[in-house]
Design an enzyme around this catalytic site. Structure first.
Site, PDB file in Angstrom:
ATOM      1  NE  ARG A  44      20.919  47.613  50.645  1.00 29.52           N
ATOM      2  CZ  ARG A  44      21.147  48.658  51.400  1.00 29.52           C
ATOM      3  NH1 ARG A  44      20.247  49.662  51.426  1.00 29.52           N
ATOM      4  NH2 ARG A  44      22.201  48.760  52.157  1.00 29.52           N
ATOM      5  NE  ARG A  87      21.116  39.525  51.718  1.00 30.05           N
ATOM      6  CZ  ARG A  87      21.684  40.732  51.612  1.00 30.05           C
ATOM      7  NH1 ARG A  87      20.954  41.822  51.691  1.00 30.05           N
ATOM      8  NH2 ARG A  87      22.993  40.846  51.422  1.00 30.05           N
ATOM      9  CG  ASP A 241      24.176  43.411  57.489  1.00 32.38           C
ATOM     10  OD1 ASP A 241      24.949  44.324  57.151  1.00 32.38           O
ATOM     11  OD2 ASP A 241      23.090  43.190  56.925  1.00 32.38           O
ATOM     12  CG  ASN A 251      28.530  47.035  57.746  1.00 30.61           C
ATOM     13  OD1 ASN A 251      27.306  46.939  57.667  1.00 30.61           O
ATOM     14  ND2 ASN A 251      29.175  48.050  57.200  1.00 30.61           N
TER      15      ASN A 251
HETATM   16  O1  MRU Z   1      23.934  43.524  51.391  1.00 28.57           O
HETATM   17  P1  MRU Z   1      23.235  44.696  52.006  1.00 28.57           P
HETATM   18  O2  MRU Z   1      23.097  45.856  51.089  1.00 28.57           O
HETATM   19  O3  MRU Z   1      21.923  44.290  52.652  1.00 28.57           O
HETATM   20  O4  MRU Z   1      24.196  45.150  53.179  1.00 28.57           O
HETATM   21  C1  MRU Z   1      23.801  46.190  54.013  1.00 28.57           C
HETATM   22  C2  MRU Z   1      24.854  46.603  54.945  1.00 28.57           C
HETATM   23  O5  MRU Z   1      25.914  46.028  55.025  1.00 28.57           O
HETATM   24  C3  MRU Z   1      24.527  47.736  55.857  1.00 28.57           C
HETATM   25  O6  MRU Z   1      25.692  48.435  56.188  1.00 28.57           O
HETATM   26  C4  MRU Z   1      23.896  47.168  57.136  1.00 28.57           C
HETATM   27  O7  MRU Z   1      22.768  46.378  56.846  1.00 28.57           O
HETATM   28  C5  MRU Z   1      23.512  48.228  58.086  1.00 28.57           C
HETATM   29  S1  MRU Z   1      22.232  49.200  57.383  1.00 28.57           S
HETATM   30  C6  MRU Z   1      21.376  50.080  58.406  1.00 28.57           C
END
Ligand code: MRU
Length: 363
Positions: A44, A87, A241, A251
């Protein structure tokens, strides 16, 4: 070690669902399996799932029996659809699959004119996936040192989710800023939001920072406001994201609340994200798809129920922080300041030019 890598015709990764308890390498040998690794969050973090999807495309080519490039392109198109659907919020996923698919189309065009074969196409896609992964590490280091410039010696930082080595191929985005400060010998301390419901802060960020010996304290998400109001936070950093063209940031859920309280208390807020996370096709954050995940993430902790059986749950995995709450967006091409629509566009153009220059150097 890298978060995700290619070995012996398989996509391999640290199983992040098991951390911090167990360090296990999981392997995936088909495109559907790679998509599952993203959807079920073995891997993730936006850049890490981008690199995984790139390897997924290389895997589709590697496994293909197609004997002409048109048939191989058809298979790659299907692989792209499967991976993109894993996703929805992190744009790095579709950015990476598009990058590999576009390269395949270019090479297939040459094949039609008799200049290359499916073998060369397969080789080129694996080389591109490896280049994307290598580039991620280089970009993160540059971004980290760009961001370190705004962190004063002696600062207390507040960080949300996990944006470190585990969320990227290596080094990280917002945590990369923290690692860069540490390399520069700055005396810093990090407040680590636990980040309910999946606890990426408690399970992953705390694990990374403790291994790196960065001074830190884990806090309940609800403690962040108290720390900011009582003057215990100097800078807020988080990743993204997807960043829309106007600078609105998607995010991890809870980021918006952190940014609003930071603004209320006059604390600078920096989003740290590579230009591959910027989606210039979307005008603002309202157009960014927000993933909803299963009820068990909220109603259980470690498979143990913490709410009545069958409780109705709503579980959005991300939120949007409007750009007015951001002091700046740190990228590998420098720090973007308002007006973000202009500064982000310039950074993205420079980022794209750098990828093309690097590819032509590779030959
Ligand atoms: O659901 P996740 O754990 O994939 O979410 C990740 C995040 O929200 C991070 O802050 C984002 O991907 C930036 S990571 C470099």
């Amino acid at each position: 070690m890298r978060t995700v890598f290619w070995q012996d015709g398989k996509v391999k990764m640290i199983d992040q669902r098991l951390l911090p308890g167990e360090e296990v390498i999981a392997e995936f040998a088909t495109v559907a399996e790679v998509a599952r690794s993203i959807n079920e969050m073995y891997v993730r973090g936006a850049p890490a799932i981008g690199a995984t999807a790139a390897y997924g495309m290389a895997l589709a080519a590697y496994l293909s029996d197609a004997d002409d490039s048109a048939a191989l392109l058809d298979e790659l198109r299907q692989a792209k659809e499967t991976l993109d659907a894993a996703r929805p919020t992190a744009v790095n996923l579709a950015w990476a699959t598009r990058r590999l698919y576009t390269l395949a189309e270019e090479i297939a065009g040459e094949a039609a004119s008799g200049q290359s074969s499916t073998y060369e196409l397969k080789q080129a896609l694996l080389a591109e996936a490896e280049a994307l992964a290598d580039e991620d590490v280089r970009i993160n280091r540059r971004m980290g040192f760009n961001g370190a410039a705004v962190v004063p010696d002696g600062a207390n930082l507040l960080h949300h989710c996990n944006t470190g080595s585990l969320a990227t191929v290596d080094f990280g985005t917002a945590l990369g800023v923290i690692y860069a400060c540490q390399e520069q010998g700055k005396d810093i301390h990090v407040w680590v939001d636990e980040t309910r419901p999946r606890l990426q802060g408690a399970r992953l960020t705390a694990w990374e920072l403790m291994r790196a010996e960065v001074p830190m304290h884990l806090i309940a998400d609800n403690a962040a406001g108290h720390l900011m109001r009582t003057g215990q936070v100097d800078v807020v950093v988080f990743g993204a994201d997807r960043v829309a063209a106007n600078g609105d940031v998607a995010n991890k859920i809870g980021t918006y609340k952190v940014a609003v309280v930071a603004r209320e208390n006059g604390i600078p807020v920096y989003c740290v994200a590579p230009t591959s996370t910027v989606d210039l096709e979307l005008p603002d954050g309202d157009h960014i798809p927000i993933e909803e995940r299963g009820a068990e993430e909220v109603a259980e902790i470690g498979a143990r129920p913490i709410a009545p059986v069958d409780v109705p749950v709503y579980n959005p995995a991300f939120d949007i922080t409007p750009h007015r709450y951001l002091t700046g967006i740190v990228t590998e091409e420098g720090i973007c300041y308002p007006p973000f629509d202009q500064s982000l566009r310039r950074a993205v153009e420079k980022g794209r030019a750098a990828i093309l220059a690097e590819r032509s150097e590779r030959g």
